[in-house]
Design a protein around this motif. Structure first.
Motif, PDB file in Angstrom:
ATOM      1  N   PRO A  58       3.711  13.596  11.899  1.00 44.19           N
ATOM      2  CA  PRO A  58       2.476  13.903  11.162  1.00 44.19           C
ATOM      3  C   PRO A  58       1.800  15.141  11.749  1.00 44.19           C
ATOM      4  O   PRO A  58       1.923  15.426  12.950  1.00 44.19           O
ATOM      5  CB  PRO A  58       1.620  12.654  11.385  1.00 44.19           C
ATOM      6  N   TRP A  59       1.088  15.866  10.918  1.00 41.68           N
ATOM      7  CA  TRP A  59       0.460  17.114  11.364  1.00 41.68           C
ATOM      8  C   TRP A  59      -0.492  16.887  12.525  1.00 41.68           C
ATOM      9  O   TRP A  59      -0.707  17.764  13.365  1.00 41.68           O
ATOM     10  CB  TRP A  59      -0.289  17.767  10.204  1.00 41.68           C
ATOM     11  N   TYR A  60      -1.073  15.675  12.590  1.00 36.26           N
ATOM     12  CA  TYR A  60      -2.081  15.388  13.614  1.00 36.26           C
ATOM     13  C   TYR A  60      -1.464  14.935  14.942  1.00 36.26           C
ATOM     14  O   TYR A  60      -2.180  14.649  15.898  1.00 36.26           O
ATOM     15  CB  TYR A  60      -3.049  14.316  13.116  1.00 36.26           C
ATOM     16  N   THR A  61      -0.132  14.889  15.026  1.00 33.76           N
ATOM     17  CA  THR A  61       0.527  14.486  16.269  1.00 33.76           C
ATOM     18  C   THR A  61       0.197  15.480  17.386  1.00 33.76           C
ATOM     19  O   THR A  61       0.307  16.689  17.215  1.00 33.76           O
ATOM     20  CB  THR A  61       2.056  14.433  16.078  1.00 33.76           C
ATOM     21  N   LYS A  62      -0.193  14.950  18.516  1.00 33.42           N
ATOM     22  CA  LYS A  62      -0.533  15.807  19.651  1.00 33.42           C
ATOM     23  C   LYS A  62       0.680  16.005  20.557  1.00 33.42           C
ATOM     24  O   LYS A  62       1.597  15.192  20.575  1.00 33.42           O
ATOM     25  CB  LYS A  62      -1.687  15.189  20.454  1.00 33.42           C
ATOM     26  N   ALA A  63       0.670  17.092  21.294  1.00 27.22           N
ATOM     27  CA  ALA A  63       1.729  17.381  22.256  1.00 27.22           C
ATOM     28  C   ALA A  63       1.241  17.078  23.662  1.00 27.22           C
ATOM     29  O   ALA A  63       0.064  17.296  23.989  1.00 27.22           O
ATOM     30  CB  ALA A  63       2.153  18.846  22.146  1.00 27.22           C
ATOM     31  N   ASP A  64       2.128  16.569  24.480  1.00 22.15           N
ATOM     32  CA  ASP A  64       1.796  16.291  25.880  1.00 22.15           C
ATOM     33  C   ASP A  64       1.534  17.622  26.592  1.00 22.15           C
ATOM     34  O   ASP A  64       2.402  18.499  26.606  1.00 22.15           O
ATOM     35  CB  ASP A  64       2.978  15.570  26.534  1.00 22.15           C
ATOM     36  N   PRO A  65       0.348  17.804  27.175  1.00 26.29           N
ATOM     37  CA  PRO A  65       0.021  19.083  27.827  1.00 26.29           C
ATOM     38  C   PRO A  65       0.986  19.461  28.940  1.00 26.29           C
ATOM     39  O   PRO A  65       1.211  20.645  29.192  1.00 26.29           O
ATOM     40  CB  PRO A  65      -1.387  18.838  28.390  1.00 26.29           C
ATOM     41  N   ALA A  66       1.565  18.455  29.601  1.00 32.17           N
ATOM     42  CA  ALA A  66       2.447  18.724  30.734  1.00 32.17           C
ATOM     43  C   ALA A  66       3.857  19.101  30.292  1.00 32.17           C
ATOM     44  O   ALA A  66       4.466  20.027  30.825  1.00 32.17           O
ATOM     45  CB  ALA A  66       2.499  17.513  31.664  1.00 32.17           C
ATOM     46  N   THR A  67       4.384  18.373  29.302  1.00 29.96           N
ATOM     47  CA  THR A  67       5.781  18.576  28.893  1.00 29.96           C
ATOM     48  C   THR A  67       5.932  19.342  27.587  1.00 29.96           C
ATOM     49  O   THR A  67       6.989  19.907  27.303  1.00 29.96           O
ATOM     50  CB  THR A  67       6.491  17.224  28.736  1.00 29.96           C
ATOM     51  N   GLY A  68       4.874  19.343  26.779  1.00 29.33           N
ATOM     52  CA  GLY A  68       4.958  19.988  25.470  1.00 29.33           C
ATOM     53  C   GLY A  68       5.620  19.120  24.423  1.00 29.33           C
ATOM     54  O   GLY A  68       5.717  19.503  23.255  1.00 29.33           O
ATOM     55  N   LYS A  69       6.072  17.923  24.795  1.00 28.33           N
ATOM     56  CA  LYS A  69       6.734  17.027  23.848  1.00 28.33           C
ATOM     57  C   LYS A  69       5.710  16.284  22.994  1.00 28.33           C
ATOM     58  O   LYS A  69       4.623  15.959  23.468  1.00 28.33           O
ATOM     59  CB  LYS A  69       7.621  16.023  24.587  1.00 28.33           C
ATOM     60  N   PRO A  70       6.053  16.010  21.719  1.00 31.59           N
ATOM     61  CA  PRO A  70       5.111  15.291  20.855  1.00 31.59           C
ATOM     62  C   PRO A  70       4.858  13.870  21.343  1.00 31.59           C
ATOM     63  O   PRO A  70       5.777  13.179  21.787  1.00 31.59           O
ATOM     64  CB  PRO A  70       5.809  15.294  19.495  1.00 31.59           C
TER      65      PRO A  70
END
Length: 231
Positions: A58-70
């Motif tokens: 979904p467009w609102y999925t956030k990414a982990d600031p440390a890894t960049g993974k959704p």
């Protein structure tokens, strides 16, 4: 439910549907799980063959600031037809972001009456490979959405396969099945000039004889797959 698919070679699809390649290349894969890559034609570029991640972000999925993974913990590789019109995830994509996922077929596991582990009440399961009977490829109706990773800036194209309750003859294998498309139906499903009502008609459950199935011993065994399915 559709939880494993077989993916054809890219060049075969480019030639069969007279498409231009876009996205990355891939090779034939007989055992693609959710989050794996699948060949897709999207309604915004119906003359191109793309390659998308099979699990819609979904467009609102956030990414982990440390890894960049959704950060994504819900199952979104299948979209239930009966939930399309009420779900905040699927409803915004209807009529706008339709796609066709092109496969050689998909796998289901039929639960048998025999015990695999009686103590754990675990039944044996018979794997089946299922495909469209009279088409070169098995076409699945889907929805797609690009996801922008706000940590890395990467754009990931993602998709989901629409599923129905299984028609009676196939319900013994599994209670759900994908929304299949014919070649003609694919053109309608991708045509943004048509009404949503017209487009939805072509993804209704197909007759029982639309499909054929093959019992296999092990999913992912290429030698068995080629012998049993493409003998």
């Amino acid at each position: 439910m559709c939880g494993r698919v077989a993916v054809p070679e890219r060049d075969l699809l480019l030639e069969a549907y007279n498409l231009k390649p876009t996205g990355r290349e891939w090779v034939k894969d007989i055992n693609v799980p959710p989050t794996g890559g699948v060949p897709v034609i999207a309604n915004d570029s119906p003359g191109e063959l793309d390659f998308m991640s099979w699990s819609l972000l979904p467009w609102y999925t956030k990414a982990d600031p440390a890894t960049g993974k959704p950060i994504h913990n819900i199952s979104t590789f299948n979209a239930r037809y009966d939930k399309l019109f009420e779900s905040k995830l699927w409803k915004p994509l209807l009529g706008k972001n339709h796609c066709v996922v092109i496969t050689d077929g998909y796998y289901e596991w039929e639960e048998l009456d025999e015990w695999a582990d009686e103590k754990k009440k675990k039944k044996k399961k018979q794997p089946h490979f299922i495909r469209a009977k009279n088409q070169d490829f098995t076409l699945l109706a889907g929805l797609y959405s690009p996801w922008i990773n706000k940590v890395t800036g990467e754009v990931i194209k993602t998709c989901a396969v629409i599923t129905h309750d299984a028609v009676e003859a196939w319900g013994k294998i599994h209670d759900r099945m994908p929304a299949f498309l014919t070649d003609e139906g694919s053109s309608i499903w991708l045509n943004k000039e048509l009404s949503l009502e017209e487009r939805l008609k072509v993804i209704q459950p197909k007759p029982e004889d639309f499909l054929e199935s093959f019992k296999i011993d092990q999913v992912g065994n290429r030698e068995e797959f080629e012998h049993v399915v493409f003998k």
